[in-house]
Design an enzyme around this catalytic site. Structure first.
Site, mmCIF file in Angstrom:
data_model
loop_
_atom_site.group_PDB
_atom_site.id
_atom_site.type_symbol
_atom_site.label_atom_id
_atom_site.label_comp_id
_atom_site.label_asym_id
_atom_site.label_seq_id
_atom_site.Cartn_x
_atom_site.Cartn_y
_atom_site.Cartn_z
ATOM 1 C CD GLN A 32 5.447 9.247 -6.717
ATOM 2 O OE1 GLN A 32 4.435 8.867 -6.126
ATOM 3 N NE2 GLN A 32 6.640 8.704 -6.507
ATOM 4 C CE1 TYR A 55 1.350 0.806 -7.805
ATOM 5 C CE2 TYR A 55 3.194 1.984 -6.852
ATOM 6 C CZ TYR A 55 1.973 1.349 -6.706
ATOM 7 O OH TYR A 55 1.389 1.243 -5.471
HETATM 8 C C1 FMN Z 1 0.422 5.513 3.357
HETATM 9 C C2 FMN Z 1 1.570 5.428 2.386
HETATM 10 C C3 FMN Z 1 1.377 5.822 1.077
HETATM 11 C C4 FMN Z 1 2.444 5.805 0.173
HETATM 12 N N1 FMN Z 1 2.254 6.281 -1.102
HETATM 13 C C5 FMN Z 1 3.301 6.371 -1.958
HETATM 14 C C6 FMN Z 1 3.151 6.988 -3.229
HETATM 15 O O1 FMN Z 1 2.079 7.493 -3.592
HETATM 16 N N2 FMN Z 1 4.245 7.025 -4.044
HETATM 17 C C7 FMN Z 1 5.456 6.490 -3.676
HETATM 18 O O2 FMN Z 1 6.410 6.544 -4.458
HETATM 19 N N3 FMN Z 1 5.614 5.942 -2.458
HETATM 20 C C8 FMN Z 1 4.584 5.890 -1.600
HETATM 21 N N4 FMN Z 1 4.776 5.382 -0.328
HETATM 22 C C9 FMN Z 1 6.149 5.055 0.122
HETATM 23 C C10 FMN Z 1 6.768 6.264 0.850
HETATM 24 O O3 FMN Z 1 6.964 7.353 -0.050
HETATM 25 C C11 FMN Z 1 8.126 5.918 1.462
HETATM 26 O O4 FMN Z 1 8.956 5.399 0.451
HETATM 27 C C12 FMN Z 1 8.018 4.892 2.591
HETATM 28 O O5 FMN Z 1 6.991 5.257 3.520
HETATM 29 C C13 FMN Z 1 9.350 4.750 3.335
HETATM 30 O O6 FMN Z 1 9.744 5.989 3.885
HETATM 31 P P1 FMN Z 1 9.580 6.279 5.478
HETATM 32 O O7 FMN Z 1 10.337 5.165 6.188
HETATM 33 O O8 FMN Z 1 10.167 7.629 5.712
HETATM 34 O O9 FMN Z 1 8.114 6.200 5.783
HETATM 35 C C14 FMN Z 1 3.712 5.346 0.584
HETATM 36 C C15 FMN Z 1 3.880 4.916 1.906
HETATM 37 C C16 FMN Z 1 2.837 4.959 2.815
HETATM 38 C C17 FMN Z 1 3.072 4.543 4.242
#
Ligand code: FMN
Length: 366
Positions: free
Chosen positions: A98, A179
């Site tokens: 990414q 961002y």
């Molecule tokens: C610890 C953490 C770090 C994350 N880092 C990013 C990231 O680097 N880039 C991004 O687009 N989303 C990031 N997210 C969002 C996740 O990619 C995802 O959209 C979010 O956790 C919801 O999905 P889930 O319900 O399956 O966890 C992050 C989320 C968490 C919890």
């Protein structure tokens, strides 16, 4: 009908299943923002995902907004990432990186020479970032001049080339979560009066230039984009017409391997604001019939299986479940229980809460 567990041809890649590891920032890069051997082990453990999207990785030094996030713009970083891609490929996985510029979601302590972070605007976000002193308010930004924007596009292009040099199967441009590119898209943030502010066409211009540059550099079949049309993440106020804005974007994107859409509030309510994702998908597929539709946010096994079976998604990305379940694909396939996440070890630190989450069989015998 296809199932979540069937293979999928995604652009230039053939995925073993339709389960994607979502991008997850973990703040564990080494000196010089170089990926470490421990990061290679973390991703190797999760290589049974059909596709891994790495943690967001800055495209240039100014693109960094959090402590110890990896870069993808110089030779040392490329060599560090090569360890990661080799480990994932040896385990039979596929991995894209990414590409990230945080814009105003940064702090002077993370910027080269301690200068102000850059954005579409000089207005500060109401948001926190993670620094050596823990979570702190982000710093006031400086609005980018129009003559600086070709340099931003060039930095994305260069980072995409570095990603391919590092052995990645492709890249995902981070257009989500408040961002830099999202700071240009939304009229709640972008207050410019030049060709990159005002109308929808102007606010979408930088994102579209970046996408055409990246796809032109490494090929559309290796290029994806992540969007989050209504998330309030990182002080991103709502756009006045997110449906029209995102429709404009998807109708002008280059051909892509996939579009990755966060539905609702990233990591929160899926119904935080009205948005017709099916209509956006329809527009995307009309222009890009080979392009895949990847969904994310709060999916569990039943939701993911239904979305794929009913044709609402080609691919489903899981974020938090992949942190504590390296063998998430097996657990979903066999309907095994999921291990809970330890919040205190999410950002920064060592192997604890990172590479020490066991696979299911190990968990049972421990
Ligand atoms: C610890 C953490 C770090 C994350 N880092 C990013 C990231 O680097 N880039 C991004 O687009 N989303 C990031 N997210 C969002 C996740 O990619 C995802 O959209 C979010 O956790 C919801 O999905 P889930 O319900 O399956 O966890 C992050 C989320 C968490 C919890």
């Amino acid at each position: 009908m296809p199932t979540l567990f069937d293979p999928f041809v995604l652009g230039a890649m053939t995925l073993a299943n339709r389960i994607v590891m979502a991008p997850l920032t973990r703040d564990r890069a080494g000196p010089g923002q170089v990926p470490t051997p421990m990061m290679a082990e973390y991703y190797r453990q999760r290589a049974s995902a059909g596709l891994i999207v790495t943690e967001a990785s800055q495209i240039c030094a100014e693109g960094q907004g959090y402590l110890d996030t990896p870069g993808v713009y110089n030779a040392a970083q490329v060599a560090g990432w090569r360890r990661v891609t080799d480990a994932v490929h040896a385990a039979g996985g596929k991995i894209v990186i990414q590409l990230w510029h945080v814009g105003r979601i940064s702090h002077v302590s993370l910027q080269p020479g301690g200068i102000a972070p850059v954005s579409s605007t000089a207005r500060v976000a109401t948001a926190k970032t993670f620094t050596k002193d823990g979570f702190v308010d982000v710093s006031p930004p400086r609005a980018l001049r129009g003559d600086e924007l070709p340099g931003i596009v060039a930095a994305y292009r260069h980072a995409a080339r570095c990603a391919i040099d590092a052995g990645f199967d492709g890249v995902e441009v981070h257009g989500a979560n408040g961002y830099l590119l999202d700071q240009f898209l939304r009229d709640s943030i972008n207050d410019r009066s030049d060709a990159y502010g005002g109308s929808i066409a102007n606010r979408a211009r930088l994102m579209l230039e970046v996408m055409h540059a990246v796809a032109g550099e490494i090929g559309p079949r290796r290029t994806g984009l992540r969007l989050s049309p209504v998330t309030p993440s990182n002080g991103a106020g709502p756009d006045s017409d997110p449906q029209a804005l995102h429709q404009h974007v998807v109708e002008r994107l280059p051909l892509l391997a996939y579009l990755h859409v966060v539905e609702g509030q990233t990591g929160g309510a899926r119904d935080i604001a009205p948005f017709d994702y099916a209509a956006l998908k329809h527009r995307f597929k009309a222009r890009n019939p080979e392009g895949a539709w990847m969904v994310n946010n709060g999916y569990d096994r039943a939701m993911a299986m239904a979305s794929v079976a009913e044709g609402r998604a080609d691919l489903v990305a899981f974020g938090r479940p992949f942190i504590s379940n390296p063998d998430l694909v097996r657990r979903l396939r066999e309907d095994l229980p999921l291990a809970p996440l330890k919040r205190e070890t999410l950002y920064g630190g060592g192997a604890e809460g990172y590479t020490d989450y066991p696979a299911f069989a190990q968990a049972q015998s421990a």
